[in-house]
Each structure stands twice: as structure tokens, then as C-alpha cells.
Design a protein around this motif. Structure first.
Motif, PDB file in Angstrom:
ATOM      1  N   TRP A  47      13.733   4.680   2.018  1.00  0.00           N
ATOM      2  CA  TRP A  47      13.430   6.076   2.422  1.00  0.00           C
ATOM      3  C   TRP A  47      12.676   6.725   1.274  1.00  0.00           C
ATOM      4  O   TRP A  47      13.195   6.799   0.163  1.00  0.00           O
ATOM      5  CB  TRP A  47      14.713   6.836   2.747  1.00  0.00           C
ATOM      6  CG  TRP A  47      14.594   8.344   2.757  1.00  0.00           C
ATOM      7  CD1 TRP A  47      15.358   9.224   2.048  1.00  0.00           C
ATOM      8  CD2 TRP A  47      13.678   9.154   3.529  1.00  0.00           C
ATOM      9  NE1 TRP A  47      14.983  10.511   2.313  1.00  0.00           N
ATOM     10  CE2 TRP A  47      13.955  10.504   3.220  1.00  0.00           C
ATOM     11  CE3 TRP A  47      12.650   8.863   4.437  1.00  0.00           C
ATOM     12  CZ2 TRP A  47      13.248  11.564   3.782  1.00  0.00           C
ATOM     13  CZ3 TRP A  47      11.943   9.916   5.000  1.00  0.00           C
ATOM     14  CH2 TRP A  47      12.245  11.244   4.683  1.00  0.00           C
ATOM     15  N   TRP A  48      11.457   7.153   1.560  1.00  0.00           N
ATOM     16  CA  TRP A  48      10.591   7.743   0.539  1.00  0.00           C
ATOM     17  C   TRP A  48      10.293   9.196   0.924  1.00  0.00           C
ATOM     18  O   TRP A  48       9.333   9.489   1.638  1.00  0.00           O
ATOM     19  CB  TRP A  48       9.296   6.929   0.429  1.00  0.00           C
ATOM     20  CG  TRP A  48       9.511   5.529  -0.097  1.00  0.00           C
ATOM     21  CD1 TRP A  48      10.395   5.139  -1.055  1.00  0.00           C
ATOM     22  CD2 TRP A  48       8.819   4.338   0.308  1.00  0.00           C
ATOM     23  NE1 TRP A  48      10.283   3.781  -1.286  1.00  0.00           N
ATOM     24  CE2 TRP A  48       9.324   3.265  -0.471  1.00  0.00           C
ATOM     25  CE3 TRP A  48       7.795   4.072   1.238  1.00  0.00           C
ATOM     26  CZ2 TRP A  48       8.860   1.959  -0.337  1.00  0.00           C
ATOM     27  CZ3 TRP A  48       7.340   2.774   1.360  1.00  0.00           C
ATOM     28  CH2 TRP A  48       7.870   1.735   0.585  1.00  0.00           C
ATOM     29  N   LYS A  49      11.157  10.075   0.454  1.00  0.00           N
ATOM     30  CA  LYS A  49      11.058  11.488   0.830  1.00  0.00           C
ATOM     31  C   LYS A  49       9.719  12.133   0.467  1.00  0.00           C
ATOM     32  O   LYS A  49       9.162  12.885   1.288  1.00  0.00           O
ATOM     33  CB  LYS A  49      12.224  12.261   0.190  1.00  0.00           C
ATOM     34  CG  LYS A  49      12.286  13.712   0.587  1.00  0.00           C
ATOM     35  CD  LYS A  49      13.573  14.339   0.089  1.00  0.00           C
ATOM     36  CE  LYS A  49      13.728  15.753   0.596  1.00  0.00           C
ATOM     37  NZ  LYS A  49      12.764  16.682  -0.002  1.00  0.00           N
ATOM     38  N   PRO A  50       9.170  11.883  -0.753  1.00  0.00           N
ATOM     39  CA  PRO A  50       7.939  12.608  -1.100  1.00  0.00           C
ATOM     40  C   PRO A  50       6.791  12.368  -0.116  1.00  0.00           C
ATOM     41  O   PRO A  50       5.904  13.202  -0.004  1.00  0.00           O
ATOM     42  CB  PRO A  50       7.578  12.068  -2.489  1.00  0.00           C
ATOM     43  CG  PRO A  50       8.857  11.536  -3.038  1.00  0.00           C
ATOM     44  CD  PRO A  50       9.637  11.026  -1.857  1.00  0.00           C
ATOM     45  N   LEU A 109       4.916   8.575  -5.112  1.00  0.00           N
ATOM     46  CA  LEU A 109       6.229   7.912  -5.231  1.00  0.00           C
ATOM     47  C   LEU A 109       6.538   7.423  -6.632  1.00  0.00           C
ATOM     48  O   LEU A 109       7.673   7.043  -6.910  1.00  0.00           O
ATOM     49  CB  LEU A 109       6.276   6.683  -4.308  1.00  0.00           C
ATOM     50  CG  LEU A 109       6.322   6.946  -2.824  1.00  0.00           C
ATOM     51  CD1 LEU A 109       6.464   5.634  -2.073  1.00  0.00           C
ATOM     52  CD2 LEU A 109       7.494   7.872  -2.495  1.00  0.00           C
ATOM     53  N   GLN A 110       5.525   7.403  -7.490  1.00  0.00           N
ATOM     54  CA  GLN A 110       5.706   6.635  -8.720  1.00  0.00           C
ATOM     55  C   GLN A 110       6.786   7.192  -9.640  1.00  0.00           C
ATOM     56  O   GLN A 110       7.395   6.457 -10.399  1.00  0.00           O
ATOM     57  CB  GLN A 110       4.363   6.390  -9.433  1.00  0.00           C
ATOM     58  CG  GLN A 110       3.409   5.532  -8.580  1.00  0.00           C
ATOM     59  CD  GLN A 110       4.102   4.409  -7.772  1.00  0.00           C
ATOM     60  OE1 GLN A 110       4.752   3.537  -8.357  1.00  0.00           O
ATOM     61  NE2 GLN A 110       4.019   4.441  -6.435  1.00  0.00           N
ATOM     62  N   SER A 111       7.081   8.492  -9.556  1.00  0.00           N
ATOM     63  CA  SER A 111       8.178   9.015 -10.376  1.00  0.00           C
ATOM     64  C   SER A 111       9.471   9.130  -9.558  1.00  0.00           C
ATOM     65  O   SER A 111      10.415   9.795  -9.962  1.00  0.00           O
ATOM     66  CB  SER A 111       7.794  10.376 -10.950  1.00  0.00           C
ATOM     67  OG  SER A 111       7.384  11.211  -9.903  1.00  0.00           O
ATOM     68  N   HIS A 112       9.529   8.473  -8.411  1.00  0.00           N
ATOM     69  CA  HIS A 112      10.707   8.595  -7.529  1.00  0.00           C
ATOM     70  C   HIS A 112      11.430   7.270  -7.294  1.00  0.00           C
ATOM     71  O   HIS A 112      12.146   7.127  -6.296  1.00  0.00           O
ATOM     72  CB  HIS A 112      10.312   9.209  -6.185  1.00  0.00           C
ATOM     73  CG  HIS A 112      10.019  10.662  -6.285  1.00  0.00           C
ATOM     74  ND1 HIS A 112       8.796  11.151  -6.679  1.00  0.00           N
ATOM     75  CD2 HIS A 112      10.805  11.735  -6.091  1.00  0.00           C
ATOM     76  CE1 HIS A 112       8.843  12.461  -6.689  1.00  0.00           C
ATOM     77  NE2 HIS A 112      10.055  12.850  -6.341  1.00  0.00           N
ATOM     78  N   GLN A 169       0.834  -1.213   0.000  1.00  0.00           N
ATOM     79  CA  GLN A 169       0.000   0.000   0.000  1.00  0.00           C
ATOM     80  C   GLN A 169       0.870   1.264   0.000  1.00  0.00           C
ATOM     81  O   GLN A 169       0.661   2.173  -0.786  1.00  0.00           O
ATOM     82  CB  GLN A 169      -0.883  -0.051   1.239  1.00  0.00           C
ATOM     83  CG  GLN A 169      -2.074   0.863   1.202  1.00  0.00           C
ATOM     84  CD  GLN A 169      -2.846   0.717   2.521  1.00  0.00           C
ATOM     85  OE1 GLN A 169      -3.052  -0.401   3.022  1.00  0.00           O
ATOM     86  NE2 GLN A 169      -3.219   1.830   3.099  1.00  0.00           N
ATOM     87  N   TRP A 170       1.867   1.294   0.862  1.00  0.00           N
ATOM     88  CA  TRP A 170       2.761   2.466   0.910  1.00  0.00           C
ATOM     89  C   TRP A 170       3.571   2.595  -0.375  1.00  0.00           C
ATOM     90  O   TRP A 170       3.749   3.694  -0.892  1.00  0.00           O
ATOM     91  CB  TRP A 170       3.700   2.361   2.119  1.00  0.00           C
ATOM     92  CG  TRP A 170       3.135   2.990   3.370  1.00  0.00           C
ATOM     93  CD1 TRP A 170       1.817   3.239   3.641  1.00  0.00           C
ATOM     94  CD2 TRP A 170       3.879   3.454   4.502  1.00  0.00           C
ATOM     95  NE1 TRP A 170       1.698   3.820   4.871  1.00  0.00           N
ATOM     96  CE2 TRP A 170       2.945   3.962   5.423  1.00  0.00           C
ATOM     97  CE3 TRP A 170       5.227   3.480   4.836  1.00  0.00           C
ATOM     98  CZ2 TRP A 170       3.327   4.509   6.651  1.00  0.00           C
ATOM     99  CZ3 TRP A 170       5.610   4.012   6.060  1.00  0.00           C
ATOM    100  CH2 TRP A 170       4.675   4.524   6.957  1.00  0.00           C
ATOM    101  N   PHE A 171       4.063   1.466  -0.886  1.00  0.00           N
ATOM    102  CA  PHE A 171       4.895   1.476  -2.102  1.00  0.00           C
ATOM    103  C   PHE A 171       4.109   2.044  -3.285  1.00  0.00           C
ATOM    104  O   PHE A 171       4.683   2.662  -4.185  1.00  0.00           O
ATOM    105  CB  PHE A 171       5.331   0.036  -2.403  1.00  0.00           C
ATOM    106  CG  PHE A 171       6.287  -0.121  -3.548  1.00  0.00           C
ATOM    107  CD1 PHE A 171       7.652  -0.033  -3.337  1.00  0.00           C
ATOM    108  CD2 PHE A 171       5.835  -0.361  -4.842  1.00  0.00           C
ATOM    109  CE1 PHE A 171       8.553  -0.183  -4.387  1.00  0.00           C
ATOM    110  CE2 PHE A 171       6.725  -0.515  -5.893  1.00  0.00           C
ATOM    111  CZ  PHE A 171       8.089  -0.419  -5.663  1.00  0.00           C
TER     112      PHE A 171
END
Ligand SMILES: Cc1cc2nc3c(=O)[nH]c(=O)nc-3n(C[C@H](O)[C@H](O)[C@H](O)COP(=O)(O)O)c2cc1C
Length: 256
Positions: free
Chosen positions: A123-126, A62-65, A55-57
Motif C-alpha cells: 500500500w503506497w499512500k503517497p 515513494l522514495q522517502s516512504h 516502474q511504480w516502486f
């Protein structure tokens, strides 16, 4: 046990430090970033951490990161020395997290041969989120690895055969003044690429190298971290509850 005391000069004046509090500015408005975008409550969480991870992924932000970028850490025994590197998560299934790599000569391969435990850290900054995964590592079968290998560009399949990942490349004697002609060891790699290209010339199907393939980290612990203001973050840890007469996962909120 207390940490070892520093033996180097830990009292260097601030002006002598190469980096000090990056992102910090005396102007309060520009202090090191605060995390303010989301909150995480116990009631938001799936009972299954792999579903929660998916769900988080899948967050649209995040999709362009390149959210599959992850730090993989392994530890050699008996020395206990740890090594980390960036890899790409290539698969998530109901057992765990799959990455692909050289499993013959790389440092991760040597570490895992002595100690089958590893950790992953995303680590997902956005979305101001971190996910930590810890568990035992198992190797995929050659048949499973072949399925992913077949999806790779031809050059990457050739490269997997050609590279003895993390082995030292020896330089030929250098006489040229041009950095491009001056061999610093790259020529040995390029020669191996040529050999592999010749070996598989005219062949669409390239078998997965015996020293290359997938490893699956099967989590026994996972942590979901949501950044919050004033460093008062939301953290939830899942621990596998099997073996205590329970099935499933125990979920606990952790202090930031
Ligand atoms: C963004 C990025 C993605 C990478 N993905 C992989 C990968 O999926 N598999 C891999 O073996 N190495 C990957 N690498 C290279 C590794 O970081 C590392 O150099 C290599 O695996 C050798 O590490 P080792 O000798 O410590 O095992 C990637 C590097 C970067 C910067």
C-alpha cells in the motif's frame, strides 16, 4: 457460499463502538479521504507485471516512504488458517519478489511447509496505489542468501543466529520492582545474543544460519490498483497465461 452469520452482538449502538468510520466528519469537506491523484489506463501498463511493478516502486513520491514495506500472508493446511505480517521486500528479479526471514521456527515457515502459496500486498499512500501479488514460494539457495546476509549490519547477522523467531521466551522468576530488571523472557534472548557474539568474535565473515534465508514469491497473479474518486478505482489484474497455448500475461480490467 454465503458468509457465516455473526454470533456476536452485531447490533451495538454506534456510541458503544470503539472505532466507527474513522476519518469521517459530519462536515462534508472532511469526509473519508478521496483518491484523486492519478488515473490508470490499459495503455499505461507494461506487458510484464514485474516491469510495471518496478516502474511504480520507483515513483519519486515513494522514495522517502519505505516502499519495500509489504504485508506477507501465508496459510497453514489443512486448517486453512491464514496469518499476515509486515516484512521488507529485499529483491525483485525476473522471477519474483524476495524477502528474508527465519525459515525454521517462524509462523510463516510453518505455514509455507504445509502450503507453498503466499500473497504480498503493498500500500503506497503517497501515490494512492496498491499492488497485490499471489504465487508459489521457493527458497533461495544458501549461496544466494549469503550475498544478502553479508550486506546486513553485524548486529542483525548476530540477531538472525540468536533469535528462534516466534518461539516463546520463558521468564526467570521475577523479584525486582523495576521493569528494566524484571525478566519477562528477554534475558533468554540476550543470553543467546552473547553466546553468538562469543562464537563469532574476531570473525568478519559470518555464515548465513541454516534456518534463515530468502524466499521468492513467484507471481502467477498480480493486481495494480489506482485509487479514484468515489471509490471508482482503476484495477488491472495480470494472470499468467502459460499452459493455454499462450505465453506471457493476460491483462483484465476489474470492477472496483
Ligand atoms: C516494518 C517491518 C518490517 C519487517 N521486516 C521483516 C523482514 O523483512 N523479515 C522478517 O522475518 N520479519 C520482519 N518483520 C517482523 C515480522 O512482521 C514478524 O514479526 C516476524 O517475521 C515473525 O512473523 P511470523 O512468526 O508470523 O512468521 C518486520 C516487521 C516490521 C514492522
Amino acid at each position: 457460499m454465503a458468509l457465516h452469520q455473526a454470533t456476536s452482538n452485531s447490533n451495538a449502538p454506534v456510541k458503544d463502538k470503539l472505532i466507527f468510520a474513522p476519518g469521517h466528519s459530519p462536515d462534508d469537506a472532511h469526509r473519508a479521504a478521496q483518491f484523486t491523484k492519478f488515473r490508470l489506463h490499459r495503455s499505461d501498463l507494461s506487458a510484464d507485471p514485474l516491469i510495471q511493478f518496478h516502474q511504480w516502486f520507483s515513483a519519486p513520491e515513494l522514495q522517502s516512504h519505505i516502499p519495500e514495506t509489504v504485508t506477507l500472508s501465508t496459510a497453514e493446511l489443512p486448517s486453512g488458517r491464514i496469518s499476515s505480517r509486515t516484512v521488507y521486500l529485499k529483491e525483485l528479479d525476473k522471477s519474483g519478489f524476495v524477502i528474508y526471514s527465519n525459515l525454521g521456527t517462524s509462523r510463516k515457515a510453518a505455514d509455507l511447509a504445509s502450503n507453498p502459496y503466499a500473497s504480498l500486498c503493498f500500500w503506497w499512500k503517497p501515490v494512492e496505489r496498491q499492488v497485490r501479488v499471489e504465487g508459489r514460494v521457493e527458497r533461495l539457495t544458501p549461496e544466494e542468501s549469503q550475498v544478502y546476509f553479508d550486506t546486513r549490519a553485524r548486529g542483525s547477522r548476530i540477531g538472525a543466529w540468536a533469535s528462534q523467531q516466534t518461539s516463546v521466551l520463558k521468564a526467570e522468576s521475577s523479584s525486582s520492582s523495576s521493569p528494566d530488571d524484571d525478566d519477562d523472557g528477554r534475558a533468554e534472548l540476550e543470553a543467546r545474543v552473547k553466546e553468538v557474539e562469543a562464537r563469532f568474535e574476531g570473525q568478519d565473515h559470518i555464515p548465513v544460519p541454516p534456518f534463515w534465508g530468502g524466499i521468492r514469491v513467484i507471481p502467477d497473479t498480480m493486481e495494480f490498483w489506482q485509487g479514484r474518486e468515489s471509490r471508482l478505482h482503476d484495477r488491472f489484474r495480470y494472470t499468467r497465461a502459460e499452459g493455454e497455448g499462450e505465453k506471457g500475461w493476460k491483462i483484465e480490467r476489474l470492477d472496483p
